[in-house]
Motif scaffolding. Structure first.
Motif, mmCIF file in Angstrom:
data_model
loop_
_atom_site.group_PDB
_atom_site.id
_atom_site.type_symbol
_atom_site.label_atom_id
_atom_site.label_comp_id
_atom_site.label_asym_id
_atom_site.label_seq_id
_atom_site.Cartn_x
_atom_site.Cartn_y
_atom_site.Cartn_z
ATOM 1 N N VAL A 178 0.874 -1.177 0.000
ATOM 2 C CA VAL A 178 0.000 0.000 0.000
ATOM 3 C C VAL A 178 0.904 1.216 0.000
ATOM 4 O O VAL A 178 1.749 1.378 0.902
ATOM 5 C CB VAL A 178 -0.937 0.034 1.218
ATOM 6 C CG1 VAL A 178 -1.690 1.359 1.274
ATOM 7 C CG2 VAL A 178 -1.925 -1.125 1.170
ATOM 8 N N TYR A 179 0.754 2.041 -1.015
ATOM 9 C CA TYR A 179 1.512 3.285 -1.096
ATOM 10 C C TYR A 179 0.675 4.409 -0.499
ATOM 11 O O TYR A 179 -0.279 4.887 -1.111
ATOM 12 C CB TYR A 179 1.848 3.618 -2.552
ATOM 13 C CG TYR A 179 2.805 2.652 -3.218
ATOM 14 C CD1 TYR A 179 4.159 2.657 -2.899
ATOM 15 C CD2 TYR A 179 2.356 1.736 -4.157
ATOM 16 C CE1 TYR A 179 5.041 1.778 -3.511
ATOM 17 C CE2 TYR A 179 3.227 0.852 -4.783
ATOM 18 C CZ TYR A 179 4.568 0.876 -4.458
ATOM 19 O OH TYR A 179 5.440 -0.001 -5.057
ATOM 20 N N ASP A 180 1.015 4.802 0.734
ATOM 21 C CA ASP A 180 0.408 5.985 1.326
ATOM 22 C C ASP A 180 1.132 7.220 0.797
ATOM 23 O O ASP A 180 2.048 7.113 -0.018
ATOM 24 C CB ASP A 180 0.498 5.917 2.855
ATOM 25 C CG ASP A 180 -0.277 4.740 3.434
ATOM 26 O OD1 ASP A 180 -1.395 4.475 2.967
ATOM 27 O OD2 ASP A 180 0.254 4.088 4.353
ATOM 28 N N SER A 181 0.764 8.379 1.271
ATOM 29 C CA SER A 181 1.372 9.611 0.764
ATOM 30 C C SER A 181 2.800 9.816 1.242
ATOM 31 O O SER A 181 3.607 10.450 0.554
ATOM 32 C CB SER A 181 0.525 10.813 1.175
ATOM 33 O OG SER A 181 -0.773 10.737 0.621
ATOM 34 N N THR A 182 3.125 9.286 2.420
ATOM 35 C CA THR A 182 4.466 9.488 2.977
ATOM 36 C C THR A 182 5.148 8.188 3.369
ATOM 37 O O THR A 182 6.267 8.216 3.875
ATOM 38 C CB THR A 182 4.413 10.392 4.232
ATOM 39 O OG1 THR A 182 3.667 9.718 5.259
ATOM 40 C CG2 THR A 182 3.765 11.726 3.913
#
Length: 402
Positions: free
Chosen positions: A265-269
């Protein structure tokens, strides 16, 4: 008139660096304190404020997790056949998110963001309940459980209403002296900061607007309560995003794929990985170690931050970028935004703030979970003092009454 009303006003993203040089409420709430935030996004910070505990204890952290056995989104997989030009559009995502929330009876905040539909049947959403309600956390009680158990009448904002409507609803309960505790939640500054950044002239203008509304709130409260204990606080700050990182490109260049070899999962940070074979794990670790804009967080550091989950529910490996770096494209969005939070709590713009009219705040109140201690103490004191007054014969709105 009643004796005491504690007013807890939560201004989302009103961080220490946002108000440090601003006159925000210096007349009404002159006692200021910088607070350490919680590692994670609002999905972690808000439950920590409401419970007095860290994410590892209440188990509200990041929204999306790899959990195909419990995914409620399997019926959405056919949407993966639609062109990305359509499915990546924000308006399409909003419409689908609203329909899914209704169908699944999710009670809290919900958004599918940019999660790919081809993998959506592998993903679960971790916040199905509303943290602003009793029983709203994944594990353990929150302040509203405490208030109900103590039979303390209270007011809490409705996240489905806008900020002005929530203010007006609170003013109704104050004028009826129906409550012994109030929790007002304003999320608008967070969205504005994401859009314009923390140096925009729109930010001090919004703070001035909030100050006017809070002055109005306190004025009305003082007409109906002898003492008003005001606490205005936040969950985190906001850092301008001056560098973009396409981390997905780095990982996609490897000879491994999702979901055969790993899930991510690519979150924003941050990027959170689950591994299904050792070769993919070692290759991804080596690739991440070449990315200068971030680092892999060791288990020991996650434990220190109160965000280590032994079952690896939220990821086996956590890669965190430096403050000011934005992962884009990500599962939170295809396009850049001006500012973001969710960096390491020690970063300059991560710190939250507390502004209060109480001079005797204990020294140990130095992190956002400690707001809970203030809420418990003030609510108990107010309820004890207010019991000496004749109770209102009217039933309060948005209130658990005694």
């Amino acid at each position: 008139m009643k004796a005491v009303l504690p007013l807890f006003v939560f201004v989302d993203a009103c961080g220490w660096e946002i108000i440090r040089e601003h006159s925000f409420l210096r007349d009404l709430a002159p006692h200021r304190r910088r607070l350490t935030s919680v590692f994670g996004y609002s999905s972690a910070c808000i439950p920590s404020i409401l419970s007095g505990r860290w994410p590892a204890d209440h188990r509200n952290w990041s929204y999306f997790v790899y959990d195909p056995d419990h995914s409620p989104f399997r019926k959405l997989r056919p949407l993966g056949w639609l062109p990305e030009q359509l499915t990546s559009r924000r308006i399409f995502r909003r419409l689908v998110s609203r329909a899914v929330k209704r169908a699944l009876s999710f009670r809290g905040y919900f958004d599918l963001y940019n999660l790919p539909f081809k993998h959506i049947g592998l993903i679960d959403f971790s916040e199905k309940k509303n943290p602003l309600q009793a029983g709203g956390l994944n594990r353990g009680p929150n302040i509203f459980d405490h208030l109900q158990a103590s039979r303390i009448p209270y007011h809490v904002s409705d996240p489905l209403k806008d900020e002005q409507a929530n203010l007006e609803a609170l003013l109704v309960d104050i004028r009826r002296t129906a409550i012994d505790f109030a929790f007002l939640y304003w999320p608008g500054l967070d969205g504005l900061l994401h859009r314009v950044g923390n140096l925009s002239p729109e930010i001090p203008a919004r703070l001035d607007d909030y100050a006017v509304r809070i002055h109005q709130l306190v004025k009305v409260a003082r007409e109906h309560y002898q003492e008003v204990r005001l606490h205005v606080f936040s969950d985190h700050g906001m850092a301008n995003c001056d560098e973009l990182l396409d981390l997905r490109k780095v990982i996609n260049a490897l000879p491994y794929s999702m979901p055969r070899d790993y899930a991510v999962v690519y979150d924003s940070t941050m990027a959170r990985f689950w591994f299904f074979n050792a070769a993919a794990q070692q290759a991804i670790i080596r690739a991440l170690e070449t990315v200068p804009q971030g680092r892999i967080l060791a288990d020991g550091e996650l434990k220190d931050l109160g965000a280590f989950f032994p079952d690896r529910h939220f990821g086996e490996l956590i890669f965190l970028v430096d403050e000011g770096v934005l992962i884009v494209p990500s599962h939170m969005g295809e396009r850049p935004i001006r500012a973001m939070h969710g960096y390491h709590p020690a970063e300059k713009h991560s710190f939250a703030a507390l502004c209060t009219n109480q001079a005797d705040i204990p020294e140990h109140i130095n992190a956002i979970p400690h707001i809970y201690d203030l809420m418990v103490t003030d609510s108990q004191k107010a309820h004890a003092a207010n019991r000496e007054f004749a109770p209102s014969t009217l039933e309060p709105t948005h209130v658990t009454s005694t």
